[in-house]
Design a protein around this motif. Structure first.
Motif, PDB file in Angstrom:
ATOM      1  N   ARG A  13       0.804  -1.220   0.000  1.00 25.95           N
ATOM      2  CA  ARG A  13       0.000   0.000   0.000  1.00 25.95           C
ATOM      3  C   ARG A  13       0.842   1.277   0.000  1.00 25.95           C
ATOM      4  O   ARG A  13       0.597   2.215   0.735  1.00 25.95           O
ATOM      5  N   TYR A  14       1.859   1.267  -0.846  1.00 27.76           N
ATOM      6  CA  TYR A  14       2.608   2.501  -1.053  1.00 27.76           C
ATOM      7  C   TYR A  14       1.694   3.465  -1.799  1.00 27.76           C
ATOM      8  O   TYR A  14       0.958   3.062  -2.688  1.00 27.76           O
ATOM      9  N   THR A  15       1.742   4.721  -1.457  1.00 27.36           N
ATOM     10  CA  THR A  15       0.829   5.683  -2.082  1.00 27.36           C
ATOM     11  C   THR A  15       1.558   6.730  -2.927  1.00 27.36           C
ATOM     12  O   THR A  15       1.007   7.797  -3.195  1.00 27.36           O
ATOM     13  N   ASP A  16       2.748   6.423  -3.367  1.00 27.81           N
ATOM     14  CA  ASP A  16       3.505   7.349  -4.221  1.00 27.81           C
ATOM     15  C   ASP A  16       2.705   7.692  -5.482  1.00 27.81           C
ATOM     16  O   ASP A  16       2.733   8.824  -5.970  1.00 27.81           O
ATOM     17  N   CYS A  17       1.994   6.717  -6.013  1.00 29.66           N
ATOM     18  CA  CYS A  17       1.213   6.876  -7.235  1.00 29.66           C
ATOM     19  C   CYS A  17       0.078   7.886  -7.076  1.00 29.66           C
ATOM     20  O   CYS A  17      -0.287   8.584  -8.019  1.00 29.66           O
ATOM     21  N   VAL A  18      -0.465   7.972  -5.894  1.00 28.46           N
ATOM     22  CA  VAL A  18      -1.612   8.837  -5.624  1.00 28.46           C
ATOM     23  C   VAL A  18      -1.251  10.309  -5.826  1.00 28.46           C
ATOM     24  O   VAL A  18      -2.031  11.083  -6.370  1.00 28.46           O
ATOM     25  N   GLU A  19      -0.074  10.688  -5.401  1.00 22.99           N
ATOM     26  CA  GLU A  19       0.368  12.084  -5.461  1.00 22.99           C
ATOM     27  C   GLU A  19       0.411  12.631  -6.884  1.00 22.99           C
ATOM     28  O   GLU A  19       0.193  13.813  -7.094  1.00 22.99           O
ATOM     29  N   VAL A  20       0.707  11.791  -7.859  1.00 21.52           N
ATOM     30  CA  VAL A  20       0.877  12.280  -9.229  1.00 21.52           C
ATOM     31  C   VAL A  20      -0.382  12.170 -10.079  1.00 21.52           C
ATOM     32  O   VAL A  20      -0.429  12.705 -11.186  1.00 21.52           O
ATOM     33  N   CYS A  21      -1.396  11.515  -9.592  1.00 21.39           N
ATOM     34  CA  CYS A  21      -2.612  11.304 -10.377  1.00 21.39           C
ATOM     35  C   CYS A  21      -3.362  12.628 -10.576  1.00 21.39           C
ATOM     36  O   CYS A  21      -3.783  13.258  -9.600  1.00 21.39           O
ATOM     37  N   PRO A  22      -3.568  13.028 -11.831  1.00 16.29           N
ATOM     38  CA  PRO A  22      -4.248  14.305 -12.074  1.00 16.29           C
ATOM     39  C   PRO A  22      -5.768  14.249 -11.929  1.00 16.29           C
ATOM     40  O   PRO A  22      -6.414  15.298 -11.907  1.00 16.29           O
ATOM     41  N   VAL A  45       1.080   8.344 -15.638  1.00 17.79           N
ATOM     42  CA  VAL A  45       2.048   8.985 -14.735  1.00 17.79           C
ATOM     43  C   VAL A  45       2.235   8.217 -13.433  1.00 17.79           C
ATOM     44  O   VAL A  45       3.266   8.336 -12.775  1.00 17.79           O
ATOM     45  N   CYS A  46       1.291   7.389 -13.078  1.00 14.69           N
ATOM     46  CA  CYS A  46       1.383   6.619 -11.833  1.00 14.69           C
ATOM     47  C   CYS A  46       2.339   5.427 -11.954  1.00 14.69           C
ATOM     48  O   CYS A  46       2.930   4.998 -10.960  1.00 14.69           O
ATOM     49  N   VAL A  47       2.491   4.900 -13.139  1.00 14.94           N
ATOM     50  CA  VAL A  47       3.248   3.661 -13.337  1.00 14.94           C
ATOM     51  C   VAL A  47       4.674   3.748 -12.801  1.00 14.94           C
ATOM     52  O   VAL A  47       5.091   2.902 -12.002  1.00 14.94           O
ATOM     53  N   PRO A  48       5.466   4.735 -13.174  1.00 10.28           N
ATOM     54  CA  PRO A  48       6.847   4.767 -12.679  1.00 10.28           C
ATOM     55  C   PRO A  48       6.963   5.110 -11.201  1.00 10.28           C
ATOM     56  O   PRO A  48       8.012   4.899 -10.592  1.00 10.28           O
ATOM     57  N   GLU A  49       5.891   5.594 -10.606  1.00 10.64           N
ATOM     58  CA  GLU A  49       5.918   5.957  -9.189  1.00 10.64           C
ATOM     59  C   GLU A  49       5.743   4.766  -8.261  1.00 10.64           C
ATOM     60  O   GLU A  49       6.068   4.833  -7.083  1.00 10.64           O
ATOM     61  N   CYS A  50       5.231   3.668  -8.766  1.00  8.54           N
ATOM     62  CA  CYS A  50       4.946   2.500  -7.932  1.00  8.54           C
ATOM     63  C   CYS A  50       6.236   1.733  -7.638  1.00  8.54           C
ATOM     64  O   CYS A  50       6.826   1.142  -8.547  1.00  8.54           O
ATOM     65  N   PRO A  51       6.657   1.682  -6.372  1.00  8.78           N
ATOM     66  CA  PRO A  51       7.914   1.006  -6.048  1.00  8.78           C
ATOM     67  C   PRO A  51       7.877  -0.518  -6.183  1.00  8.78           C
ATOM     68  O   PRO A  51       8.928  -1.152  -6.217  1.00  8.78           O
ATOM     69  N   VAL A  52       6.679  -1.102  -6.276  1.00  8.04           N
ATOM     70  CA  VAL A  52       6.578  -2.555  -6.418  1.00  8.04           C
ATOM     71  C   VAL A  52       6.069  -2.971  -7.805  1.00  8.04           C
ATOM     72  O   VAL A  52       5.737  -4.126  -8.019  1.00  8.04           O
ATOM     73  N   TRP A  79     -14.465   1.516  -1.781  1.00  5.83           N
ATOM     74  CA  TRP A  79     -13.427   2.184  -0.994  1.00  5.83           C
ATOM     75  C   TRP A  79     -13.395   3.684  -1.289  1.00  5.83           C
ATOM     76  O   TRP A  79     -13.708   4.110  -2.396  1.00  5.83           O
ATOM     77  N   PRO A  80     -12.970   4.492  -0.310  1.00  7.50           N
ATOM     78  CA  PRO A  80     -12.920   5.948  -0.524  1.00  7.50           C
ATOM     79  C   PRO A  80     -11.759   6.370  -1.436  1.00  7.50           C
ATOM     80  O   PRO A  80     -10.731   5.693  -1.519  1.00  7.50           O
ATOM     81  N   VAL A  81     -11.947   7.494  -2.085  1.00 12.22           N
ATOM     82  CA  VAL A  81     -10.896   8.090  -2.907  1.00 12.22           C
ATOM     83  C   VAL A  81      -9.751   8.514  -1.993  1.00 12.22           C
ATOM     84  O   VAL A  81      -9.969   8.987  -0.878  1.00 12.22           O
ATOM     85  N   ILE A  82      -8.538   8.328  -2.472  1.00 14.67           N
ATOM     86  CA  ILE A  82      -7.363   8.797  -1.750  1.00 14.67           C
ATOM     87  C   ILE A  82      -6.651   9.791  -2.670  1.00 14.67           C
ATOM     88  O   ILE A  82      -6.446   9.507  -3.851  1.00 14.67           O
ATOM     89  N   THR A  83      -6.300  10.961  -2.136  1.00  9.16           N
ATOM     90  CA  THR A  83      -5.703  12.015  -2.951  1.00  9.16           C
ATOM     91  C   THR A  83      -4.337  12.461  -2.457  1.00  9.16           C
ATOM     92  O   THR A  83      -3.693  13.276  -3.103  1.00  9.16           O
ATOM     93  N   ARG A  84      -3.919  11.947  -1.317  1.00  6.24           N
ATOM     94  CA  ARG A  84      -2.634  12.364  -0.754  1.00  6.24           C
ATOM     95  C   ARG A  84      -1.810  11.167  -0.332  1.00  6.24           C
ATOM     96  O   ARG A  84      -2.348  10.119   0.033  1.00  6.24           O
ATOM     97  N   HIS A  85      -0.527  11.376  -0.358  1.00  2.00           N
ATOM     98  CA  HIS A  85       0.415  10.343   0.097  1.00  2.00           C
ATOM     99  C   HIS A  85       0.167  10.040   1.572  1.00  2.00           C
ATOM    100  O   HIS A  85      -0.069  10.945   2.375  1.00  2.00           O
ATOM    101  N   GLU A  86       0.183   8.774   1.907  1.00  2.00           N
ATOM    102  CA  GLU A  86       0.096   8.321   3.295  1.00  2.00           C
ATOM    103  C   GLU A  86       1.282   7.406   3.549  1.00  2.00           C
ATOM    104  O   GLU A  86       1.767   6.749   2.630  1.00  2.00           O
ATOM    105  N   PRO A  87       1.738   7.330   4.783  1.00  2.00           N
ATOM    106  CA  PRO A  87       2.843   6.404   5.065  1.00  2.00           C
ATOM    107  C   PRO A  87       2.402   4.963   4.814  1.00  2.00           C
ATOM    108  O   PRO A  87       1.262   4.599   5.099  1.00  2.00           O
TER     109      PRO A  87
END
Length: 106
Positions: A13-22, A45-52, A79-87
């Motif tokens: 559940r890395y959320t790096d991808c969420v930050e870049v989604c327009p 834009v999300c693809v390269p952000e996903c560490p796994v 599930w709810p929309v997520i718009t920000r990076h979370e740990p």
């Protein structure tokens, strides 16, 4: 076409991808993320952000991950929309190395 979050995301559940989604197409469950196919604009834009490396274009999904097309569509409605990076979870790096995690998808 849409992008699809697949099995490697489960329990990481890395959320790096969420930050870049327009368009805010990601939805967050307790142990994974999914992409709403009705909202995704196929920008990639999300693809390269996903560490796994859990995000694929729908037409390039590995054969053993095709069920995640339906899973993403269904869970995006629950599930709810997520718009920000979370740990990520504390044990995300350990789970990133594990295969066959479908049983832990909530």
């Amino acid at each position: 076409m849409t992008y699809v979050v697949t099995e490697p995301c489960i329990r990481c559940r890395y959320t790096d991808c969420v930050e870049v989604c327009p368009v805010d197409c990601f939805h967050a469950g307790p142990r994974s993320l999914v992409i709403d196919p009705a909202v995704c604009i196929d920008c990639a834009v999300c693809v390269p952000e996903c560490p796994v490396e859990a995000i694929y274009p729908e037409d390039e999904l590995p054969a053993d991950q095709e069920e995640f097309i339906e899973i993403n569509a269904r869970l995006a409605q629950q599930w709810p929309v997520i718009t920000r990076h979370e740990p990520p979870p504390n044990d995300a790096d350990e789970w990133a190395q594990i295969k066959n995690k479908r049983e832990w998808l909530d």
